[in-house]
Motif scaffolding. Structure first.
Motif, PDB file in Angstrom:
ATOM      1  N   LEU A 197       1.664  -6.212   5.599  1.00 59.88           N
ATOM      2  CA  LEU A 197       1.974  -5.811   4.245  1.00 59.88           C
ATOM      3  C   LEU A 197       2.987  -4.574   4.139  1.00 59.88           C
ATOM      4  O   LEU A 197       2.923  -3.929   5.149  1.00 59.88           O
ATOM      5  CB  LEU A 197       0.725  -5.411   3.117  1.00 59.88           C
ATOM      6  CG  LEU A 197      -0.256  -6.779   2.929  1.00 59.88           C
ATOM      7  CD1 LEU A 197      -1.294  -6.159   2.374  1.00 59.88           C
ATOM      8  CD2 LEU A 197       0.552  -7.676   2.170  1.00 59.88           C
ATOM      9  N   THR A 243      -3.150  -2.065   7.132  1.00 59.66           N
ATOM     10  CA  THR A 243      -1.956  -2.717   6.181  1.00 59.66           C
ATOM     11  C   THR A 243      -0.876  -3.198   7.074  1.00 59.66           C
ATOM     12  O   THR A 243      -0.431  -4.367   6.743  1.00 59.66           O
ATOM     13  CB  THR A 243      -1.439  -1.468   5.336  1.00 59.66           C
ATOM     14  OG1 THR A 243      -2.400  -1.032   4.591  1.00 59.66           O
ATOM     15  CG2 THR A 243      -0.078  -1.957   4.614  1.00 59.66           C
ATOM     16  N   ARG A 244      -0.694  -2.527   8.210  1.00 63.43           N
ATOM     17  CA  ARG A 244       0.218  -3.165   9.154  1.00 63.43           C
ATOM     18  C   ARG A 244      -0.293  -4.513   9.982  1.00 63.43           C
ATOM     19  O   ARG A 244       0.406  -5.296  10.011  1.00 63.43           O
ATOM     20  CB  ARG A 244       0.411  -2.082  10.244  1.00 63.43           C
ATOM     21  CG  ARG A 244       1.124  -0.697   9.655  1.00 63.43           C
ATOM     22  CD  ARG A 244       1.360   0.224  10.751  1.00 63.43           C
ATOM     23  NE  ARG A 244       2.315   1.231  10.309  1.00 63.43           N
ATOM     24  CZ  ARG A 244       2.437   2.357  10.147  1.00 63.43           C
ATOM     25  NH1 ARG A 244       1.437   3.055  10.758  1.00 63.43           N
ATOM     26  NH2 ARG A 244       3.435   3.287   9.909  1.00 63.43           N
ATOM     27  N   LEU A 279       4.000  -1.025   3.774  1.00 66.37           N
ATOM     28  CA  LEU A 279       3.292   0.225   3.815  1.00 66.37           C
ATOM     29  C   LEU A 279       4.264   1.518   3.467  1.00 66.37           C
ATOM     30  O   LEU A 279       5.272   1.577   3.962  1.00 66.37           O
ATOM     31  CB  LEU A 279       2.580   0.619   5.248  1.00 66.37           C
ATOM     32  CG  LEU A 279       2.011   1.965   5.352  1.00 66.37           C
ATOM     33  CD1 LEU A 279       0.595   2.083   4.401  1.00 66.37           C
ATOM     34  CD2 LEU A 279       1.550   1.819   6.868  1.00 66.37           C
ATOM     35  N   VAL A 282       1.094  -1.172  -0.118  1.00 62.90           N
ATOM     36  CA  VAL A 282      -0.071  -0.014  -0.034  1.00 62.90           C
ATOM     37  C   VAL A 282       0.877   1.160  -0.163  1.00 62.90           C
ATOM     38  O   VAL A 282       1.792   1.322   0.681  1.00 62.90           O
ATOM     39  CB  VAL A 282      -1.007   0.202   1.282  1.00 62.90           C
ATOM     40  CG1 VAL A 282      -1.660   1.310   1.501  1.00 62.90           C
ATOM     41  CG2 VAL A 282      -1.893  -1.150   1.120  1.00 62.90           C
TER      42      VAL A 282
END
Length: 108
Positions: free
Chosen positions: A64, A59-60, A66, A25
């Motif tokens: 994933l 996201t964290r 970032l 992301v």
């Protein structure tokens, strides 16, 4: 559908690729200049900050990558080009300017 749209579709443009094997992301232009109410470039709402914060948290949590980006110009603006010269508020993004930095509520 326009002729151009039909041409692109016939050529195979617009296919979905999915997320791939290594999604990430990217949060673009995460700078105080857009989210501080007194800043000349304020977007006029806290919605953007809340959305980015929520996306960053998800996201964290998913583990994933970032990635945060922001603009930064040299102190004299020589690397800003004509757009920098035209828009005075872009001086907020000179190296060391507080409003050009990341907000403490949303940091890399």
């Amino acid at each position: 559908m326009t002729d151009l749209d039909q041409n692109y579709k016939a050529a195979g443009f617009g296919r979905k690729l999915g997320f791939g094997q290594s999604p990430a992301v990217i949060l673009i232009d995460v700078a105080k200049a857009y989210i501080e109410p007194d800043a000349p470039l304020y977007v006029g709402s806290e919605d953007a900050l809340e959305a980015m914060s929520s996306l960053a948290a998800m996201t964290r949590k998913a583990g994933l990558p970032l990635i945060f980006t922001r603009v930064e110009y040299a102190r004299d603006g020589t690397d800003g080009g004509l757009f920098y010269q035209k828009v005075g508020a872009l001086s907020l993004f000179q190296q060391g300017e507080p409003l050009g930095g990341f907000d403490d509520r949303l940091r890399p």
